[in-house]
Scaffold this motif. Structure first.
Motif, PDB file in Angstrom:
ATOM      1  N   PHE A 123     -33.443  -7.701 -54.879  1.00  0.00           N
ATOM      2  CA  PHE A 123     -32.108  -8.246 -54.652  1.00  0.00           C
ATOM      3  C   PHE A 123     -31.066  -7.168 -54.939  1.00  0.00           C
ATOM      4  N   GLY A 124     -29.949  -7.244 -54.251  1.00  0.00           N
ATOM      5  CA  GLY A 124     -28.882  -6.314 -54.583  1.00  0.00           C
ATOM      6  C   GLY A 124     -27.720  -6.407 -53.611  1.00  0.00           C
ATOM      7  N   GLN A 125     -26.624  -5.848 -54.059  1.00  0.00           N
ATOM      8  CA  GLN A 125     -25.421  -5.739 -53.229  1.00  0.00           C
ATOM      9  C   GLN A 125     -25.108  -4.241 -53.123  1.00  0.00           C
ATOM     10  N   PRO A 126     -25.746  -3.546 -52.172  1.00  0.00           N
ATOM     11  CA  PRO A 126     -25.582  -2.089 -52.095  1.00  0.00           C
ATOM     12  C   PRO A 126     -24.318  -1.641 -51.363  1.00  0.00           C
ATOM     13  N   GLU A 127     -23.417  -2.565 -51.067  1.00  0.00           N
ATOM     14  CA  GLU A 127     -22.280  -2.248 -50.196  1.00  0.00           C
ATOM     15  C   GLU A 127     -21.423  -1.093 -50.687  1.00  0.00           C
ATOM     16  N   ALA A 128     -21.185  -1.012 -52.023  1.00  0.00           N
ATOM     17  CA  ALA A 128     -20.288   0.047 -52.506  1.00  0.00           C
ATOM     18  C   ALA A 128     -20.827   1.429 -52.143  1.00  0.00           C
ATOM     19  N   GLY A 129     -22.129   1.536 -52.003  1.00  0.00           N
ATOM     20  CA  GLY A 129     -22.730   2.802 -51.567  1.00  0.00           C
ATOM     21  C   GLY A 129     -22.561   3.055 -50.083  1.00  0.00           C
ATOM     22  N   LEU A 130     -22.132   2.033 -49.346  1.00  0.00           N
ATOM     23  CA  LEU A 130     -21.891   2.179 -47.904  1.00  0.00           C
ATOM     24  C   LEU A 130     -20.395   2.269 -47.602  1.00  0.00           C
ATOM     25  N   GLY A 131     -19.594   2.252 -48.641  1.00  0.00           N
ATOM     26  CA  GLY A 131     -18.149   2.352 -48.445  1.00  0.00           C
ATOM     27  C   GLY A 131     -17.460   1.044 -48.154  1.00  0.00           C
ATOM     28  N   ILE A 132     -18.121  -0.072 -48.460  1.00  0.00           N
ATOM     29  CA  ILE A 132     -17.502  -1.383 -48.249  1.00  0.00           C
ATOM     30  C   ILE A 132     -17.735  -2.265 -49.488  1.00  0.00           C
ATOM     31  N   THR A 133     -17.083  -3.416 -49.503  1.00  0.00           N
ATOM     32  CA  THR A 133     -17.369  -4.418 -50.527  1.00  0.00           C
ATOM     33  C   THR A 133     -18.386  -5.397 -49.938  1.00  0.00           C
ATOM     34  N   PRO A 134     -19.056  -6.183 -50.779  1.00  0.00           N
ATOM     35  CA  PRO A 134     -19.785  -7.320 -50.208  1.00  0.00           C
ATOM     36  C   PRO A 134     -18.802  -8.150 -49.380  1.00  0.00           C
ATOM     37  N   GLY A 135     -19.271  -8.734 -48.276  1.00  0.00           N
ATOM     38  CA  GLY A 135     -18.325  -9.428 -47.392  1.00  0.00           C
ATOM     39  C   GLY A 135     -18.747 -10.808 -46.970  1.00  0.00           C
TER      40      GLY A 135
END
Ligand code: HXC
Length: 257
Positions: free
Chosen positions: A127-139
């Motif tokens: 499980f995870g929310q890797p968005e910050a590593g992609l330049g975005i927030t969870p959305g």
């Protein structure tokens, strides 16, 4: 449908996200088909849903990064809204939804699992929310539902650090209710769904509504929500059947609606 399979097993409906080549990533078409599948569930004959991903590697590896890569601000917002609308529909769907998380539940996949009532997972789940590593927030609701599910501090640590967690940590944090060997996961989900489906359907729906709606308001209002839904049960045949069976010392119960 190209990317969603639906199977009815008695009172239980099984929705499978079926895009294994992309680890079941959510593009617009998957979201649209999921939306249509939820709308098509026959609530007369279905008492519980199971949501899972095809294959033995991934539940959903996130929103589709290729599709998102060139979005404008407005398109990004619209994409977020599209997912949020579908996930909220699932969250507020009248009957319980169990997420059987059979592998990666990252980004939109973690968010999708959190819009379900209950999560169980396989030992290889992540499980995870890797968005910050992609330049975005969870959305698709991740900032809100993860904080509400595992607590603000842990959610912030995972989201800011884009830190994925394995099944055992997800269990310790209360993100999942139980962990199973991959080959036992669906049987466990079906057993749980059957256990829910044998109870009075309107009562179960009212329980879901009372918990969900009550959590949005303060305790004084929440109790009133419960009182109303509790009272409503006394207009159902199932209340007569359930209490009648107890008083008659009868094991078999015939719940109808
Ligand atoms: C598009 C994806 C994808 C994704 C995997 N794939 N995840 N495609 N979007 N989210 C594709 C890969 O490109 C690849 O396609 C195929 O699936 C297999 O993936 P691999 O990377 O080769 O597999 P593996 O090495 O086992 O790695 C698995 C993985 C990795 C760790 C899950 O795929 C990964 O990190 N995926 C991205 C996870 C992620 O960041 N999710 C959050 C997305 S943002 P090809 O064609 O090369 O075989 C998000 C935002 C939500 O979800 C909110 C939006 C509003």
């Amino acid at each position: 449908m190209e990317f969603i399979c639906y199977e009815q097993k008695g009172f239980v409906g099984v929705i499978t996200i079926n895009r294994p080549k992309a680890l079941n990533a959510l593009n617009s078409q998957v979201l649209e088909e999921l939306d249509q599948t939820i709308d098509a569930v026959d609530l007369e004959s279905t008492r519980c849903l199971i949501l899972t991903g095809a294959g033995d590697k991934s539940f959903v590896a996130g929103a589709d990064i290729a599709e998102m890569s060139n979005l404008t601000k407005a398109e990004g917002e619209a994409f977020g809204k599209k997912g949020n609308d579908v996930f909220r529909k699932l969250e507020t769907f009248p009957i319980p939804v169990i997420a059987a998380v059979n592998g990666f539940a990252l980004g939109g996949g973690c968010e999708l699992s959190m819009s379900c009532d209950i999560r169980i997972c396989s030992e290889n789940a992540m499980f995870g929310q890797p968005e910050a590593g992609l330049g975005i927030t969870p959305g698709f609701g991740g900032t809100q539902r993860l904080a509400r599910t595992i607590g603000v501090g842990k959610a912030k640590e995972m989201i800011y650090g884009a830190r994925n967690i394995k099944a055992d940590e997800a269990y310790r944090l209360g993100l999942v209710n139980a962990v199973y060997p991959q080959e036992e996961l669906m049987a466990a989900a079906e057993k749980m769904a059957a256990g829910i489906s044998k109870n009075a359907p309107i009562a179960v729906r009212n329980c879901k509504k009372a918990i969900n709606d009550g959590l949005q308001v303060d305790m004084d209002q929440a109790i009133v929500i419960e009182e109303k839904l509790f009272g409503d049960c006394f207009e159902t045949a199932d209340q007569k059947e359930g209490m009648g069976a107890f008083l008659e010392k009868r094991k078999e119960k015939n719940f109808i609606n």
